[in-house]
Design a protein around this motif. Structure first.
Motif, PDB file in Angstrom:
ATOM      1  N   LEU A   1      12.033   0.490   7.325  1.00  0.00           N
ATOM      2  CA  LEU A   1      11.591  -0.218   8.527  1.00  0.00           C
ATOM      3  C   LEU A   1      10.455   0.539   9.223  1.00  0.00           C
ATOM      4  CD1 LEU A   1      12.297  -2.825   9.973  1.00  0.00           C
ATOM      5  CD2 LEU A   1      13.750  -1.507  11.523  1.00  0.00           C
ATOM      6  N   ALA A   2      10.447   1.871   9.070  1.00  0.00           N
ATOM      7  CA  ALA A   2       9.378   2.671   9.678  1.00  0.00           C
ATOM      8  C   ALA A   2       8.012   2.271   9.124  1.00  0.00           C
ATOM      9  CB  ALA A   2       9.653   4.150   9.424  1.00  0.00           C
ATOM     10  N   LYS A   3       8.003   1.639   7.967  1.00  0.00           N
ATOM     11  CA  LYS A   3       6.737   1.206   7.353  1.00  0.00           C
ATOM     12  C   LYS A   3       6.296  -0.166   7.848  1.00  0.00           C
ATOM     13  CE  LYS A   3       7.321   3.738   2.979  1.00  0.00           C
ATOM     14  NZ  LYS A   3       8.539   4.498   3.261  1.00  0.00           N
ATOM     15  N   PHE A   4       7.164  -0.881   8.578  1.00  0.00           N
ATOM     16  CA  PHE A   4       6.828  -2.232   9.047  1.00  0.00           C
ATOM     17  C   PHE A   4       5.872  -2.144  10.241  1.00  0.00           C
ATOM     18  CE2 PHE A   4      10.389  -5.302   7.568  1.00  0.00           C
ATOM     19  CZ  PHE A   4      10.511  -4.641   6.363  1.00  0.00           C
TER      20      PHE A   4
ATOM     21  N   SER B   1       0.837  -1.209   0.000  1.00  0.00           N
ATOM     22  CA  SER B   1       0.000   0.000   0.000  1.00  0.00           C
ATOM     23  C   SER B   1       0.869   1.255   0.000  1.00  0.00           C
ATOM     24  CB  SER B   1      -1.017  -0.019   1.153  1.00  0.00           C
ATOM     25  OG  SER B   1      -0.339  -0.070   2.374  1.00  0.00           O
ATOM     26  N   ALA B   2       2.150   1.117   0.356  1.00  0.00           N
ATOM     27  CA  ALA B   2       3.063   2.263   0.239  1.00  0.00           C
ATOM     28  C   ALA B   2       3.562   2.431  -1.196  1.00  0.00           C
ATOM     29  CB  ALA B   2       4.240   2.077   1.189  1.00  0.00           C
ATOM     30  N   GLY B   3       3.088   1.576  -2.112  1.00  0.00           N
ATOM     31  CA  GLY B   3       3.420   1.746  -3.526  1.00  0.00           C
ATOM     32  C   GLY B   3       4.546   0.863  -4.041  1.00  0.00           C
ATOM     33  N   TYR B   4       5.030  -0.035  -3.209  1.00  0.00           N
ATOM     34  CA  TYR B   4       6.104  -0.918  -3.650  1.00  0.00           C
ATOM     35  C   TYR B   4       5.556  -2.169  -4.336  1.00  0.00           C
ATOM     36  CZ  TYR B   4       9.582   1.611  -0.845  1.00  0.00           C
ATOM     37  OH  TYR B   4      10.422   2.556  -0.325  1.00  0.00           O
ATOM     38  N   ARG B   5       6.258  -2.607  -5.355  1.00  0.00           N
ATOM     39  CA  ARG B   5       6.066  -3.966  -5.843  1.00  0.00           C
ATOM     40  C   ARG B   5       6.870  -4.835  -4.879  1.00  0.00           C
ATOM     41  NH1 ARG B   5       9.183  -6.325 -11.157  1.00  0.00           N
ATOM     42  NH2 ARG B   5      10.727  -4.869 -10.341  1.00  0.00           N
ATOM     43  N   VAL B   6       6.250  -5.859  -4.315  1.00  0.00           N
ATOM     44  CA  VAL B   6       6.981  -6.724  -3.385  1.00  0.00           C
ATOM     45  C   VAL B   6       7.280  -8.049  -4.082  1.00  0.00           C
ATOM     46  CG1 VAL B   6       6.981  -7.839  -1.120  1.00  0.00           C
ATOM     47  CG2 VAL B   6       5.821  -5.646  -1.424  1.00  0.00           C
ATOM     48  N   VAL B   7       8.557  -8.432  -4.088  1.00  0.00           N
ATOM     49  CA  VAL B   7       8.940  -9.714  -4.687  1.00  0.00           C
ATOM     50  C   VAL B   7       9.664 -10.548  -3.635  1.00  0.00           C
ATOM     51  CG1 VAL B   7       9.187  -8.671  -6.977  1.00  0.00           C
ATOM     52  CG2 VAL B   7      11.186  -8.930  -5.531  1.00  0.00           C
ATOM     53  N   GLY B   8       9.637 -11.835  -3.842  1.00  0.00           N
ATOM     54  CA  GLY B   8      10.324 -12.740  -2.927  1.00  0.00           C
ATOM     55  C   GLY B   8      10.396 -14.118  -3.545  1.00  0.00           C
ATOM     56  N   PRO B   9      10.962 -15.082  -2.833  1.00  0.00           N
ATOM     57  CA  PRO B   9      11.067 -16.439  -3.382  1.00  0.00           C
ATOM     58  C   PRO B   9       9.675 -17.060  -3.530  1.00  0.00           C
ATOM     59  CG  PRO B   9      12.358 -16.182  -1.347  1.00  0.00           C
ATOM     60  CD  PRO B   9      11.510 -14.972  -1.481  1.00  0.00           C
ATOM     61  N   VAL B  10       9.352 -17.466  -4.763  1.00  0.00           N
ATOM     62  CA  VAL B  10       8.040 -18.042  -5.054  1.00  0.00           C
ATOM     63  C   VAL B  10       8.234 -19.404  -5.713  1.00  0.00           C
ATOM     64  CG1 VAL B  10       5.924 -17.780  -6.416  1.00  0.00           C
ATOM     65  CG2 VAL B  10       6.947 -15.771  -5.332  1.00  0.00           C
ATOM     66  N   ARG B  11       7.446 -20.372  -5.268  1.00  0.00           N
ATOM     67  CA  ARG B  11       7.567 -21.733  -5.813  1.00  0.00           C
ATOM     68  C   ARG B  11       6.588 -21.917  -6.967  1.00  0.00           C
ATOM     69  NH1 ARG B  11       7.970 -24.529  -1.344  1.00  0.00           N
ATOM     70  NH2 ARG B  11      10.101 -25.241  -1.600  1.00  0.00           N
TER      71      ARG B  11
ATOM     72  N   VAL C   1      17.399  -3.849   5.132  1.00  0.00           N
ATOM     73  CA  VAL C   1      16.901  -4.384   6.400  1.00  0.00           C
ATOM     74  C   VAL C   1      17.349  -5.842   6.469  1.00  0.00           C
ATOM     75  CG1 VAL C   1      14.839  -5.020   7.720  1.00  0.00           C
ATOM     76  CG2 VAL C   1      14.886  -2.859   6.469  1.00  0.00           C
ATOM     77  N   LEU C   2      17.850  -6.234   7.629  1.00  0.00           N
ATOM     78  CA  LEU C   2      18.253  -7.634   7.795  1.00  0.00           C
ATOM     79  C   LEU C   2      17.358  -8.287   8.846  1.00  0.00           C
ATOM     80  CD1 LEU C   2      20.323  -9.913   7.163  1.00  0.00           C
ATOM     81  CD2 LEU C   2      21.665  -9.072   9.098  1.00  0.00           C
TER      82      LEU C   2
END
Lengths: 346, 287
Positions: free
Chosen positions: A180-183, A19-29, A157-158
Motif C-alpha cells: 500500500l505504501a506504493k499506492f 514501475s516497482a517491477g510488478y507484473r500487474v494482472v486483473g480482469p480483462v475482457r 490489500v482490500l
C-alpha cells in the motif's frame, strides 16, 4: 476516518506497481470472455463483471508447469536438471474475495506432508489487491461457506467501493502495508457508505456435512450424477481444486517433467495400471468431488475446500449445480428422494 | 391455453405414456435449470417424472450424447426428447454401430436450429413416439439448409485471412484452452472408450496445456470429427473458455461437402466418406 483511493487514481496505482517491477494482472475482457490477464493500464480492467471465468489459481498453480528437465547423453547417462524458475513478482488487481480466500485454504495441503516449493515460491511472489463485491448473482454463495463479499481473508490489500465510486483502502498484514505504501494518491476521508453485495445464505453448511457423513452409499449420487459428462470444467475453473498429474513430455533425449491440472471427474483420474478403477462410475467420481470439498478436506485440514465463488455452477455444461447439490444435501434430500428420476439398473 | 403450453402438455403426455405403456424404460429430456438461461438434462424412469419436462431455447445440449453411457445402455429401449440436431447425432451413432436403432425412440421436436441461447423459440412436438426411420423423412428437407453461406460466415472470415494471420488467430484462441475436455465429453460423436488424448503408451499428443498441446488437441479433434460432426455446436457452447470450435468443425464440414458431396446426420446407411475405401478412388496415393 478511513484511507481513500479515488477511482481516478487506479491508473496511478497500476503505473506505480509496474514501475516497482510488478507484473500487474486483473480482469480483462476478450470478446465474451473475462479472465485474469496482464494489464498495462487501469483502462484494461473489466471491473464491472461479477466474477472472471477463470480463477487466480493459475498464478500459483499454472495449468502446466515444468518441474524438472532431464537429458540423456549418447552413452545413455541421464542427468536431471533443476527447473525451478524465479516467479515473476505479480500483483493481482481486482481479485475477488472468494479467489483470495482460496489460497490460504490450499496452502494447508501444499504444506501438509511436504512443502511444495513450486506452489510456495509462486505464492510468495503474488500480492492480492482485492476489490470487495458490490454485486452478486444467483450462483454466488460465499456466505454459505464462511466467506463474505468483503472478506479480507487471503488478501494483502482490500478495496471497498464507496457510494461515490471511490475505494476505501485497507492494508492487511506487513505485506499489505508494504504494498500500500506504493499506492499514490491516497487520502484520508470520513468513513463513507460502502457498496457491498448482499449475498444470501443458500444452505446450512453443517447440515450438509452431516448429510455427507450419513450418505456415502445413498442413491442420491446415482440420481444426481447421471447427467455428469465427466469433463474437467468444474475443477479447472475452481479456485480451490488443486489436483495435478505429472507427465514426462518432449523428445526422448531432453525432456521435461510437467505438472498439469487434473480432474477427479475424469475417469482416468483413478484408473490403475492394472485396468482396475476404484471409482468406476461417474456417480463415484462426482461423490468424491463433493465429499472432498465438504467432508474429507475439512476433517483432515480444518477448512472447507470451497469459497462459494460459484464458477463451477456457471460453467457446468449440463447445469449440474454444486450449489443445488449441496443445498439438496443440507435439506435432507439424500435421505428422502422425491422421485425416481435418474435411478437406473446397472 | 397458449400454443407453447399445448405443446408442452403433449410432450409430457408422450413421455408419460411411453413409460406407462412400457414402450421405453427411460426418457431423457430437459427440466428447468437451476439458474435463468439454463436447462438441465432430466432422466425420467417413472411416469410422474414426465411432469418436470420442459422445452425452450435453452435446451441446447445434445442429449444423444447419453445414449453411449453404460448407465443408459442398461435400458432396453430409451426415448430422447429430440430436436433435429439430436436426431442427426443418433443417425451418426447408428451409422457407426454404436447404437441399435431398434432400441431408440424419438419424441421429435420441430424448431429452428438452436445455435445461440434464446429463451423463446417456436416449437412443436410430433405426434407419437417415432423410430429413427419414421423421423427421417420429416427432416429430409432440412438437408438443403445445411450448406447455406450464413452458416459459414465465421469460416469465411477465417479463410479470408493470410496464413500468418490465421495462425495468430488460432494461437490466440487455443491459448485460452484449459484442456478440460468439456468439448469432447458433451459431443455425442466423441464416444471413444479411450480417447487418443488419454493414451500415453505411446503418447500421440501432448496432454499439457501448452501451445503445442492445445493445437494438437483441438486440431486432432476437428480432424477426427471431419465428415462425422453433425454441426450441433454443443462443444462450442460447453467450452468454459469460449473457444470458437465450430470454426474448425464447420470448415471440415464444408470441405467434406465439397469433396465428397456428403453432409452428416441424414442417412444412417450411408458410407462415411473418410473411413470408406473404394478401389476406383481417383487419388493415386491411396492405391
Amino acid at each position: 476516518m478511513s484511507r481513500l483511493l479515488p477511482r481516478a487514481n487506479l491508473e496511478g496505482v497500476v503505473a506505480a506497481l509496474r514501475s516497482a517491477g510488478y507484473r500487474v494482472v486483473g480482469p480483462v475482457r476478450r470478446g465474451s470472455l473475462v479472465t485474469y490477464d496482464e494489464i498495462s493500464s487501469a483502462a484494461d480492467l473489466a471491473l464491472d463483471v461479477i466474477i472472471t471465468r477463470d480463477s487466480i489459481k493459475k498464478f500459483v498453480l499454472p495449468r502446466t508447469e515444468v518441474v524438472a528437465r532431464f537429458n540423456r547423453d549418447a552413452a545413455g547417462k541421464v542427468s536431471v536438471l533443476d527447473a525451478t524458475a524465479a516467479p515473476q513478482p505479480t500483483v493481482i488487481l481486482g481479485c475477488r474475495p472468494c479467489d483470495a480466500a482460496a489460497l490460504p485454504i490450499d496452502d494447508l495441503v501444499f504444506a501438509w506432508d511436504s512443502t511444495d516449493r513450486f506452489w510456495f515460491s509462486r505464492r510468495e511472489a503474488v500480492r492480492l489487491v482485492t476489490i470487495a463485491c458490490a454485486n452478486c448473482d444467483e450462483s454466488c454463495f460465499c456466505t454459505s461457506v464462511g466467506g463474505a463479499p468483503d472478506s479480507p481473508e487471503g488478501s494483502d490489500v482490500l478495496l471497498t467501493e464507496t457510494a461515490a465510486g471511490d475505494y476505501e483502502v485497507q492494508a492487511l498484514g506487513e505485506r499489505g502495508a508494504e504494498l500500500l505504501a506504493k499506492f499514490p494518491g491516497l487520502r484520508d476521508a470520513p468513513a463513507a457508505d460502502r457498496r457491498v453485495a448482499a449475498v444470501p445464505q443458500r444452505f446450512d453448511l453443517s447440515a450438509a456435512v452431516t448429510a455427507l457423513e450419513k450418505n456415502f452409499e445413498s442413491p442420491f449420487w446415482r440420481q444426481t450424477a447421471l447427467r455428469c459428462v465427466g469433463c474437467g470444467c468444474c475443477t479447472f475453473v475452481c479456485p480451490t481444486c488443486h489436483c495435478f498429474d505429472l507427465v514426462d513430455e518432449g523428445p526422448a533425449y531432453h525432456s521435461e517433467r510437467r505438472r498439469n491440472w487434473d480432474a477427479c471427474q475424469m475417469k482416468n483420474f483413478t484408473l490403475h495400471a492394472s485396468g482396475h478403477n476404484p471409482r468406476p462410475w461417474q456417480e463415484h467420481r462426482y461423490r468424491q468431488r463433493i465429499m472432498h470439498k465438504f467432508l474429507y478436506y475439512p476433517s483432515r485440514l480444518g477448512r472447507t475446500l470451497c469459497t462459494g465463488c460459484g464458477r463451477c455452477v456457471r460453467a457446468c455444461p449440463v447445469n449440474l449445480s454444486l450449489l443445488q447439490v449441496v443445498s439438496d444435501l443440507a435439506a435432507g434430500r439424500a435421505n428422502a428422494l422425491p422421485t425416481s428420476a435418474g435411478e437406473v439398473k446397472k | 391455453m397458449p400454443a407453447e403450453g399445448r405443446q408442452l402438455e403433449k410432450l409430457r403426455h408422450l413421455a408419460r405414456h411411453a413409460l406407462e405403456s412400457g414402450a421405453v424404460s427411460l426418457v431423457i429430456g430437459f427440466a428447468e435449470g437451476t439458474v435463468p438461461g439454463r436447462a438441465a438434462p432430466l432422466f425420467c424412469t417413472a411416469p410422474a417424472d414426465a411432469d418436470r419436462l420442459i422445452f425452450d431455447g435453452y435446451c441446447t445440449l445434445n442429449l444423444a450424447n447419453y445414449l453411449t453411457r453404460p448407465e443408459v445402455r442398461a435400458h432396453q429401449t430409451v426415448a430422447l426428447v429430440a430436436r433435429h440436431a439430436v436426431a442427426k447425432a443418433v443417425v451418426g451413432l447408428v451409422q457407426e454401430s454404436q447404437v441399435d436403432p431398434t432400441r431408440v425412440r424419438l419424441i421429435a421436436i420441430h424448431c429452428p436450429d438452436l445455435d445461440g441461447l434464446q429463451q423463446d423459440v417456436a416449437w412443436t412436438v410430433a405426434d407419437g413416439l417415432q423410430t429413427l426411420d419414421e423421423f427421417l423423412p420429416t427432416a429430409a428437407h432440412l438437408h438443403d439448409q445445411e450448406l447455406t453461406p450464413e452458416r459459414f460466415a465465421a469460416v469465411a472470415q477465417v479463410e479470408s485471412k493470410s496464413s500468418h494471420d490465421r495462425w495468430d488467430h488460432f494461437a490466440r484462441e487455443f491459448d485460452k484452452c484449459i484442456k478440460c475436455y468439456a468439448c469432447r465429453n458433451v459431443c455425442p460423436l466423441c464416444y471413444c472408450e479411450r480417447c487418443i488424448a488419454d493414451k500415453n503408451q505411446p503418447q500421440w499428443i501432448d496432454t499439457s496445456s501448452t501451445q503445442r498441446g492445445n493445437f494438437a488437441w483441438n486440431i486432432v479433434r476437428a480432424f477426427h470429427l471431419a465428415g462425422r460432426c453433425i454441426d450441433c455446436g454443443a462443444c462450442e457452447r460447453a467450452c468454459p473458455m469460449d473457444l470458437p470450435l465450430m470454426e474448425l468443425n464447420r470448415k471440415m464440414k464444408k470441405v467434406v461437402a465439397e469433396r465428397f458431396g456428403y453432409v452428416a446426420g441424414y442417412d444412417p446407411k450411408a458410407d462415411l466418406p473418410l473411413v470408406t475405401f473404394k478401389k476406383d478412388d481417383p487419388e493415386e496415393f491411396i492405391k
